[in-house]
Every structure is written in C-alpha cells, then in structure tokens.
Design a protein around this motif. Sequence first.
Motif, PDB file in Angstrom:
ATOM      1  N   MET A  74     -18.465 -36.968  23.586  1.00 50.12           N
ATOM      2  CA  MET A  74     -17.213 -37.002  24.483  1.00 50.12           C
ATOM      3  C   MET A  74     -16.099 -36.312  23.506  1.00 50.12           C
ATOM      4  SD  MET A  74     -16.149 -37.935  27.478  1.00 50.12           S
ATOM      5  CE  MET A  74     -17.234 -39.106  28.028  1.00 50.12           C
ATOM      6  N   LEU A  75     -16.065 -36.850  22.299  1.00 49.52           N
ATOM      7  CA  LEU A  75     -14.966 -36.118  21.648  1.00 49.52           C
ATOM      8  C   LEU A  75     -15.111 -34.680  21.392  1.00 49.52           C
ATOM      9  CD1 LEU A  75     -14.814 -39.114  18.903  1.00 49.52           C
ATOM     10  CD2 LEU A  75     -13.207 -38.553  20.442  1.00 49.52           C
ATOM     11  N   LEU A  76     -16.176 -34.259  21.104  1.00 48.04           N
ATOM     12  CA  LEU A  76     -16.747 -32.755  20.903  1.00 48.04           C
ATOM     13  C   LEU A  76     -15.896 -32.080  22.090  1.00 48.04           C
ATOM     14  CD1 LEU A  76     -17.802 -30.608  19.202  1.00 48.04           C
ATOM     15  CD2 LEU A  76     -19.865 -31.036  20.049  1.00 48.04           C
ATOM     16  N   LEU A  77     -16.704 -32.481  23.365  1.00 46.66           N
ATOM     17  CA  LEU A  77     -16.049 -31.938  24.495  1.00 46.66           C
ATOM     18  C   LEU A  77     -14.575 -31.765  24.670  1.00 46.66           C
ATOM     19  CD1 LEU A  77     -18.763 -33.469  27.007  1.00 46.66           C
ATOM     20  CD2 LEU A  77     -18.603 -30.960  26.093  1.00 46.66           C
ATOM     21  N   ILE A  78     -13.846 -32.842  24.601  1.00 47.93           N
ATOM     22  CA  ILE A  78     -12.502 -32.884  24.719  1.00 47.93           C
ATOM     23  C   ILE A  78     -11.730 -32.041  23.635  1.00 47.93           C
ATOM     24  CG2 ILE A  78     -10.605 -34.201  24.522  1.00 47.93           C
ATOM     25  CD1 ILE A  78     -11.967 -36.524  25.645  1.00 47.93           C
ATOM     26  N   LYS A  79     -12.389 -31.952  22.438  1.00 48.41           N
ATOM     27  CA  LYS A  79     -11.722 -31.265  21.193  1.00 48.41           C
ATOM     28  C   LYS A  79     -11.842 -29.618  21.690  1.00 48.41           C
ATOM     29  CE  LYS A  79     -11.828 -29.862  16.408  1.00 48.41           C
ATOM     30  NZ  LYS A  79     -10.528 -29.860  16.296  1.00 48.41           N
ATOM     31  N   MET A  80     -13.100 -29.129  22.229  1.00 46.79           N
ATOM     32  CA  MET A  80     -13.585 -27.913  22.520  1.00 46.79           C
ATOM     33  C   MET A  80     -13.084 -27.317  23.756  1.00 46.79           C
ATOM     34  SD  MET A  80     -17.147 -27.718  20.795  1.00 46.79           S
ATOM     35  CE  MET A  80     -17.393 -25.860  21.099  1.00 46.79           C
TER      36      MET A  80
END
Length: 278
Positions: free
Chosen positions: A12-18
């Motif tokens: 979830m953190l990776l998706l929001i960042k990218m």
Amino acid sequence: MFILAISGNLLMLLLIKMEPRLHNPMYYFLSTLSLTDLVLSSSISLKMLSIFWLNHKEISFLSCLVQMFFIHCFTSLESGVLMAMAFDRYMAICNPLHYTSALTNTLIVKIVVALVIRGIVIVTPCPWMASRLPYCRTVHIPHSYCDHMAVVKLACTDTTINSAYGLTVVLIVIVFDVSSIAVSYVFILRTILRLSSANSKNKAFGTCTSHISIIIMFYTLGLFSFLTHRIGHIALYIHVMLSFLYLLIPPTLNPIIYGVRTQEIRTAALHLFTRTVT
C-alpha cells in the motif's frame, strides 16, 4: 496473518508513493494508517513468534514496558487516523469545492503530528506508573504481549489508580474519536441523501464503504478486548485470543479492504504489476 499485514501495508505504501494520482489527502491518511499498522503488528507478533518458534519465553522488564508503550500508543494513533479519515471523507463529500484548498499537505502533517503527540502524552504515564509498582514473586504474564492491565495485575499492592487511569485513557480515545466519526458521517449521510442523481449517491456511498468497514472492525474487536479485561469468569485463552486478534486483524485486513473496494488502488496495483512484468 503477520506476513499478510507486513506485505499488504508495504505494498500500500509503495503504490501510494509511486502513483501520482494517489497523492491526495485521502491516501496520505491511508499511508499513515499503513505505517501505524506496520508498527502495531510488529510490536506484538515478533515477540509472540519468538515464544513459540524459539522458546524465548522471557522478556526484560524494560523491554516489557517499551512494548506496552508502543502497543497502546499506536492503538491510540490508529483510532485517531480513522477519525482523521472520517474528516477527510466529510470534506470530500460535504465541501468538495474547498477539499484541496482546505486539506493542504501542511494541515495533514499537523493533524498527524497532533495525533502522535496525543498518543505519547496519554500513554506514557501507563508504563511509568507500572514501573513504580512493587511486584510479587510471580512474574508470569498470562498474555502473549505486555498489555497494561496484564502487567499491573501482577503487582503486590493496590492498583486502583493504574486501573482507573487505563480506563480513563481508553474512554478519552474511544469517546472522542467515535463521537467525531459519528458526527462526520451524520453530515455525510445527510449530504448523500440530498443528491438527486442515483449514480452520484452510489459513488459517494462507495467512497465511504471501505472506511466504514474498517471502523466497524477496529472498534468492535476493541470493545470485546476491553470488556474481557473488566468482566470476570472468561477463559484465559479466549481473553488472549481476542486481545491478540484485536491488534492483528485490522493491520491484516485494512490493505485488503481498501485494495478490493477502491478503484484507484486497484488501478495503481495493475499498473505496477504491468510495469514489473514488462
């Protein structure tokens, strides 16, 4: 469940960042919730797994107090983030024209910092007061982690003050946060029902469904865990299981619920998977 919680929240953190389309207040609060879930699930699961897998059945008193602080502080933070997300939904649905101008990045940071400070201020006295109690020979905690009341009950003195303060902290957090969430959704529901288009109503309800599901799950499990401390004649294994699931189920299911119910996250995950395969 611990593996699902770690992998789901990291994804979830990776998706929001990218994904640039996810750089808005709703997903900033969601990323804060994911960070909170990572810390909360790690605080309880790592020690419990070491008990069963490595037979490490001891914990130093200082480590126990540190674990107590992290568990209760981040539980308070999770409740506060859910309240902030309800405010975010209120602004998005009831005041859409002022949504981006009102919920600036600066305000979001201030809200999160205020919630962190609240958690630290109200939780710090719990381990501090527990550290000053005289303890008996029996130092076996009937729990899989250092819960405040589980530790305090081992003391050889009157623990009314500790118990009362713990109850006060719980009531302050739950009453204030749940009341704020309830007020937000009363206004949200009133606004949705006034919409003339059925499509607009369905879209508005859809944006709130994930958040409402997580709220119900978190506070329902928390209520059961809280009541098992205050009500006697409950089997110990039921008490331990409810307390542990209360802290592990929300971090496990939060990214799954948002991933399934939110179109933007599903799209971002598909884009990430496509780029990875390519």
